[in-house]
Scaffold this motif. Structure first.
Motif, PDB file in Angstrom:
ATOM      1  N   VAL A  13       0.837  -1.198   0.000  1.00 16.11           N
ATOM      2  CA  VAL A  13       0.000   0.000   0.000  1.00 16.11           C
ATOM      3  C   VAL A  13       0.872   1.248   0.000  1.00 16.11           C
ATOM      4  O   VAL A  13       1.805   1.368   0.804  1.00 16.11           O
ATOM      5  CB  VAL A  13      -0.925   0.004   1.238  1.00 16.11           C
ATOM      6  CG1 VAL A  13      -1.685   1.324   1.330  1.00 16.11           C
ATOM      7  CG2 VAL A  13      -1.894  -1.176   1.179  1.00 16.11           C
ATOM      8  N   THR A  14       0.574   2.171  -0.899  1.00 18.39           N
ATOM      9  CA  THR A  14       1.209   3.484  -0.899  1.00 18.39           C
ATOM     10  C   THR A  14       0.343   4.411  -0.063  1.00 18.39           C
ATOM     11  O   THR A  14      -0.809   4.701  -0.427  1.00 18.39           O
ATOM     12  CB  THR A  14       1.345   4.024  -2.333  1.00 18.39           C
ATOM     13  OG1 THR A  14       2.154   3.119  -3.101  1.00 18.39           O
ATOM     14  CG2 THR A  14       1.995   5.397  -2.329  1.00 18.39           C
ATOM     15  N   CYS A  15       0.856   4.862   1.057  1.00 22.00           N
ATOM     16  CA  CYS A  15       0.032   5.599   2.020  1.00 22.00           C
ATOM     17  C   CYS A  15      -0.547   6.886   1.455  1.00 22.00           C
ATOM     18  O   CYS A  15      -1.664   7.274   1.804  1.00 22.00           O
ATOM     19  CB  CYS A  15       0.849   5.884   3.285  1.00 22.00           C
ATOM     20  SG  CYS A  15       1.140   4.408   4.301  1.00 22.00           S
ATOM     21  N   THR A  16       0.181   7.560   0.576  1.00 19.91           N
ATOM     22  CA  THR A  16      -0.338   8.804   0.016  1.00 19.91           C
ATOM     23  C   THR A  16      -1.615   8.581  -0.790  1.00 19.91           C
ATOM     24  O   THR A  16      -2.427   9.497  -0.940  1.00 19.91           O
ATOM     25  CB  THR A  16       0.713   9.491  -0.872  1.00 19.91           C
ATOM     26  OG1 THR A  16       1.192   8.554  -1.848  1.00 19.91           O
ATOM     27  CG2 THR A  16       1.878  10.005  -0.032  1.00 19.91           C
ATOM     28  N   ASP A  17      -1.811   7.371  -1.308  1.00 26.32           N
ATOM     29  CA  ASP A  17      -3.029   7.067  -2.061  1.00 26.32           C
ATOM     30  C   ASP A  17      -4.269   7.089  -1.175  1.00 26.32           C
ATOM     31  O   ASP A  17      -5.392   7.199  -1.680  1.00 26.32           O
ATOM     32  CB  ASP A  17      -2.929   5.682  -2.717  1.00 26.32           C
ATOM     33  CG  ASP A  17      -1.925   5.645  -3.859  1.00 26.32           C
ATOM     34  OD1 ASP A  17      -1.538   6.727  -4.347  1.00 26.32           O
ATOM     35  OD2 ASP A  17      -1.521   4.536  -4.267  1.00 26.32           O
TER      36      ASP A  17
END
Length: 367
Positions: free
Chosen positions: A159-163
């Protein structure tokens, strides 16, 4: 109303969560914000008791997870018909910040302890959050395979947290597993990247070594006269290479030091923060300089960049601030916003189960 899948009964509003390795409660708080009831949190660090209990209303158990018996979890779950076992086993052996460690570490056993309890209690839902490097290790494959062989449908992804609206360039591994069938993390809905300016731009200015009277966590570490000069010479998004030669440290001019340009760096207002570390309150420990003020970020700013709400209580009233202790509690926590996304995914899954619309399963029959 009660519905069933195979021999498993699902009742409305009887879901309970146990959070192993709960830390300061980031994951538990996010799950609570998603509408799940967190029954208990377990951690070996007694400093986690106040923030966990105060912010989530869960019972805190200061226990070594390795010493827990299945009966302990059964007692905390009570008569909940949907039991969720959540956690984030300490991840240092797999972290990109710990590459000097040996490839085998005794703390790998903590993930196996999580698996031991999951296999013995067999909660309806299991979720695990951890560093992405764990996915390359055999212990992770064993964990996933063990769940699948025990009847769980498992999904996991990086998971890319900024997404998901978290103002931090952080990538995490998230696993969801269910005995009811297919379960997945909900898709990102954020259209705009949340920046450092969005997150901390309106906090009162403070100087290095100063604490804001209205918030004990809005406190920054002191700077030596040399580091204050370095800070003043630093540009947002720049490196120590921007400094005049007389400010550069000996380690910077060595070949090994040239590969770490972000050390002694400032954040940028219009971008997310870098990945937070437990030493993020120190200017020399990474790109943790404030974009405008001549200081490292405060503990409150670190918590906000981790997506904790401003009123999250880490300390009792009049309790003394410890940078090391609070830095560890704040940064080792699962970002609460990510915990909320995980909780929303579980809630969505259970709605599908209860309505008979879960993909790949038959229509549920009413009892």
């Amino acid at each position: 109303m009660t519905k069933t899948v195979s021999n498993m009964v699902v009742q409305e509003d009887t879901t309970a969560v146990i959070d192993l390795f709960c830390g300061a409660g980031g994951l538990a708080y996010g799950l609570k914000m998603a509408g799940l009831h967190v029954a208990a949190g377990v951690d070996l660090d007694p400093n986690c008791k106040y923030p966990l209990e105060t912010n989530t209303d869960a019972v805190f158990a200061c226990r070594d997870v390795s010493d827990l018996a299945p009966e302990d979890l059964t007692q905390w779950f009570g008569d909940a018909s949907v039991r969720v076992l959540a956690g984030c086993a300490p991840c240092q052996p797999f972290s990109t910040y710990s590459q000097s460690r040996k490839s085998v570490d005794h703390r790998w056993t903590l993930l196996r302890e999580f698996q031991r309890l999951a296999m013995a209690v067999r909660p309806e839902i299991v979720t695990m959050e951890n560093v992405r490097g764990l996915a390359t290790q055999a212990v992770w494959s064993e964990f996933v395979q063990g769940l699948e062989e025990s009847g769980y449908t498992v999904s996991w992804s990086e998971v890319t947290c900024t997404d998901y609206g978290i103002p931090q360039n952080r990538k995490r591994l998230v696993l969801l597993a269910s005995q009811f069938g297919r379960i997945e993390l909900i898709e990102p809905t954020e259209k705009k990247i949340v920046t450092v300016m969005d997150t901390i731009g309106d906090l009162p200015p403070i100087a290095a070594g100063e604490q804001f009277d209205g918030d004990p966590l809005h406190i920054s570490s002191t700077l030596s006269s040399l580091n204050l000069r370095r800070m003043k010479a630093s540009k947002p998004g720049g490196t120590w290479r921007d400094w005049p030669n007389d400010l550069r440290a000996d380690c910077h001019v060595r070949e090994t030091g040239k590969t770490y340009p972000s050390v002694y760096g400032r954040m940028e207002w219009n971008k997310p923060a870098p990945t937070m570390t437990t030493q993020c309150f120190g200017f020399g420990n990474g790109r943790f300089g404030h974009p405008k003020q001549d200081r490292a970020i405060s503990l409150r700013e670190a918590a906000l960049l981790q997506s904790f709400p401003r009123d999250y209580a880490f300390l009792k009233q009049d309790e003394q601030v410890s940078f090391k202790r609070l830095g560890t509690l704040i940064v080792n926590a699962v970002p609460p916003k990510l915990g909320e996304i995980i909780g929303q995914s579980i809630r969505q899954h259970l709605v599908q189960v209860r309505s008979g619309t879960l993909p790949g399963t038959q229509q549920l029959s009413l009892l």
